[in-house]
Design a protein around this motif. Structure first.
Motif, mmCIF file in Angstrom:
data_model
loop_
_atom_site.group_PDB
_atom_site.id
_atom_site.type_symbol
_atom_site.label_atom_id
_atom_site.label_comp_id
_atom_site.label_asym_id
_atom_site.label_seq_id
_atom_site.Cartn_x
_atom_site.Cartn_y
_atom_site.Cartn_z
ATOM 1 N N PHE A 10 0.831 -1.217 0.000
ATOM 2 C CA PHE A 10 0.000 0.000 0.000
ATOM 3 C C PHE A 10 0.860 1.259 0.000
ATOM 4 O O PHE A 10 0.465 2.296 0.531
ATOM 5 C CB PHE A 10 -0.914 0.042 1.232
ATOM 6 C CG PHE A 10 -1.928 -1.061 1.297
ATOM 7 C CD1 PHE A 10 -2.124 -1.929 0.233
ATOM 8 C CD2 PHE A 10 -2.693 -1.239 2.431
ATOM 9 C CE1 PHE A 10 -3.051 -2.957 0.299
ATOM 10 C CE2 PHE A 10 -3.630 -2.259 2.508
ATOM 11 C CZ PHE A 10 -3.804 -3.117 1.436
ATOM 12 N N SER A 11 2.029 1.160 -0.575
ATOM 13 C CA SER A 11 2.903 2.334 -0.635
ATOM 14 C C SER A 11 3.349 2.525 -2.085
ATOM 15 O O SER A 11 3.042 1.706 -2.955
ATOM 16 C CB SER A 11 4.142 2.117 0.245
ATOM 17 O OG SER A 11 5.053 1.246 -0.398
ATOM 18 N N ARG A 12 4.097 3.585 -2.321
ATOM 19 C CA ARG A 12 4.612 3.809 -3.675
ATOM 20 C C ARG A 12 5.542 2.674 -4.119
ATOM 21 O O ARG A 12 5.850 2.566 -5.300
ATOM 22 C CB ARG A 12 5.360 5.138 -3.724
ATOM 23 C CG ARG A 12 4.462 6.371 -3.685
ATOM 24 C CD ARG A 12 5.328 7.596 -3.453
ATOM 25 N NE ARG A 12 4.615 8.861 -3.538
ATOM 26 C CZ ARG A 12 3.908 9.404 -2.549
ATOM 27 N NH1 ARG A 12 3.779 8.765 -1.425
ATOM 28 N NH2 ARG A 12 3.330 10.583 -2.703
ATOM 29 N N ALA A 38 7.633 0.082 11.090
ATOM 30 C CA ALA A 38 8.888 -0.643 10.837
ATOM 31 C C ALA A 38 9.808 0.110 9.877
ATOM 32 O O ALA A 38 11.019 -0.137 9.858
ATOM 33 C CB ALA A 38 8.574 -2.037 10.287
ATOM 34 N N HIS A 39 9.229 1.021 9.084
ATOM 35 C CA HIS A 39 10.056 1.787 8.134
ATOM 36 C C HIS A 39 10.926 2.819 8.843
ATOM 37 O O HIS A 39 11.780 3.433 8.224
ATOM 38 C CB HIS A 39 9.167 2.467 7.082
ATOM 39 C CG HIS A 39 8.086 3.320 7.650
ATOM 40 N ND1 HIS A 39 7.150 2.863 8.554
ATOM 41 C CD2 HIS A 39 7.782 4.636 7.464
ATOM 42 C CE1 HIS A 39 6.321 3.836 8.886
ATOM 43 N NE2 HIS A 39 6.696 4.924 8.241
ATOM 44 N N LYS A 40 10.718 3.000 10.153
ATOM 45 C CA LYS A 40 11.533 3.953 10.920
ATOM 46 C C LYS A 40 12.696 3.237 11.626
ATOM 47 O O LYS A 40 13.392 3.842 12.442
ATOM 48 C CB LYS A 40 10.674 4.698 11.953
ATOM 49 C CG LYS A 40 9.474 5.434 11.351
ATOM 50 C CD LYS A 40 9.862 6.595 10.429
ATOM 51 C CE LYS A 40 8.622 7.341 9.938
ATOM 52 N NZ LYS A 40 8.899 8.337 8.896
ATOM 53 N N MET A 50 14.664 10.086 5.074
ATOM 54 C CA MET A 50 13.268 10.538 5.127
ATOM 55 C C MET A 50 12.397 9.547 5.901
ATOM 56 O O MET A 50 11.244 9.843 6.226
ATOM 57 C CB MET A 50 12.695 10.699 3.716
ATOM 58 C CG MET A 50 13.292 11.864 2.932
ATOM 59 S SD MET A 50 13.010 13.455 3.720
ATOM 60 C CE MET A 50 11.263 13.667 3.465
ATOM 61 N N GLY A 51 12.907 8.349 6.144
ATOM 62 C CA GLY A 51 12.114 7.345 6.859
ATOM 63 C C GLY A 51 10.901 6.916 6.072
ATOM 64 O O GLY A 51 9.815 6.745 6.617
ATOM 65 N N LYS A 52 11.057 6.760 4.751
ATOM 66 C CA LYS A 52 9.935 6.416 3.885
ATOM 67 C C LYS A 52 10.312 5.282 2.938
ATOM 68 O O LYS A 52 11.482 5.042 2.674
ATOM 69 C CB LYS A 52 9.539 7.649 3.050
ATOM 70 C CG LYS A 52 8.754 8.699 3.835
ATOM 71 C CD LYS A 52 8.452 9.910 2.980
ATOM 72 C CE LYS A 52 7.545 10.910 3.671
ATOM 73 N NZ LYS A 52 6.132 10.534 3.720
ATOM 74 N N LEU A 53 9.280 4.639 2.416
ATOM 75 C CA LEU A 53 9.432 3.654 1.342
ATOM 76 C C LEU A 53 9.031 4.345 0.044
ATOM 77 O O LEU A 53 8.271 5.311 0.088
ATOM 78 C CB LEU A 53 8.522 2.458 1.582
ATOM 79 C CG LEU A 53 8.740 1.638 2.853
ATOM 80 C CD1 LEU A 53 7.722 0.494 2.881
ATOM 81 C CD2 LEU A 53 10.153 1.095 2.944
ATOM 82 N N PRO A 54 9.475 3.858 -1.088
ATOM 83 C CA PRO A 54 10.313 2.680 -1.317
ATOM 84 C C PRO A 54 11.806 2.982 -1.168
ATOM 85 O O PRO A 54 12.242 4.113 -1.334
ATOM 86 C CB PRO A 54 9.997 2.332 -2.778
ATOM 87 C CG PRO A 54 9.662 3.642 -3.418
ATOM 88 C CD PRO A 54 8.984 4.450 -2.349
#
Ligand code: GSH
Length: 206
Positions: A10-12, A38-40, A50-54
């Motif tokens: 559900f992310s880019r 968990a992305h952090k 940025m602490g982001k996906l992808p």
């Protein structure tokens, strides 16, 4: 396997799966539960401050920013096919609309949806009506490069598909027809099936 995509369906990152399927190389999807933060985790923030996906890892190379990931993959693994070569005049158009998606469409749509107060002459995304006209002009030849599909269509088209799906964009005949052309790509269909399977595996409802 040297290519790893830190991914959540559900992310880019779901759009990067389409990029990878178009390229046709082997890759591993590593699920990151953005719902639990968990992305952090420190190892991921070390790769993307940025602490982001992808986040895409290709051997020693780390690439973040969805558009940059698409441009990187096409240059590295599909130069002359999904990316025009550097001496091909169509490369200007290819880069232009690839960058238009994150730098104009994304902030321009958010500004519209959230009624931001801004001066179109000062904001890089400009006027919303101008943006829509520019978007339609970009696909008037079929794909961004006319009858030639390229990674620019995954980047730009992925944004259009997302916006149509979530009713952030009026489904004009031009956008609808473009969306249908993209939807016929077998790589897109494979990517959607993979994203869906991973969502189901993790008990997520699309
Ligand atoms: N400009 C970035 C945006 C990345 C982004 O916003 N990712 C979202 C998911 S689509 C995210 O990781 N959000 C979690 C958060 O910010 O905590 C790109 O195009 O890759």
């Amino acid at each position: 396997m040297s290519i790893v995509l830190h991914h959540h369906p559900f992310s880019r990152a779901s759009g990067v799966v389409w990029m990878l399927e178009e390229i046709g190389i082997e890759y591993e999807l590593r699920f990151v539960d953005i719902m639990t933060g968990a992305h952090k985790a420190a190892d991921l923030v070390a790769m993307n401050p940025m602490g982001k996906l992808p986040i895409l890892v290709d051997g020693d190379v780390v690439v973040t920013e969805s558009a940059a990931i698409g441009l990187y993959l096409a240059d590295r693994y599909s130069l002359g096919t999904l990316a025009p070569k550097t001496d091909d005049p169509s490369r200007g158009t290819y880069l232009r609309w690839s960058c238009f998606a994150p730098s104009v469409i994304e902030p321009g749509s958010l500004a519209k949806a959230q009624s931001w107060a801004f001066k179109a002459s000062q904001a890089g995304w400009g006027d919303y009506g101008d943006m829509l006209r520019a978007m339609e002009s970009a696909i008037s030849g079929g794909f961004i490069l006319g009858d030639r599909f390229s990674m620019a269509d995954v980047i730009f088209g992925g944004t259009i598909r997302f916006m149509l799906r979530f009713k952030m964009l009026e489904p004009t005949p031009a956008f609808t027809a473009y969306n249908e052309r993209l939807g016929a790509r077998p790589a897109l269909q494979r990517a959607e099936a993979k994203n869906l399977a991973i969502a189901k595996e993790h008990g997520l409802n699309p």
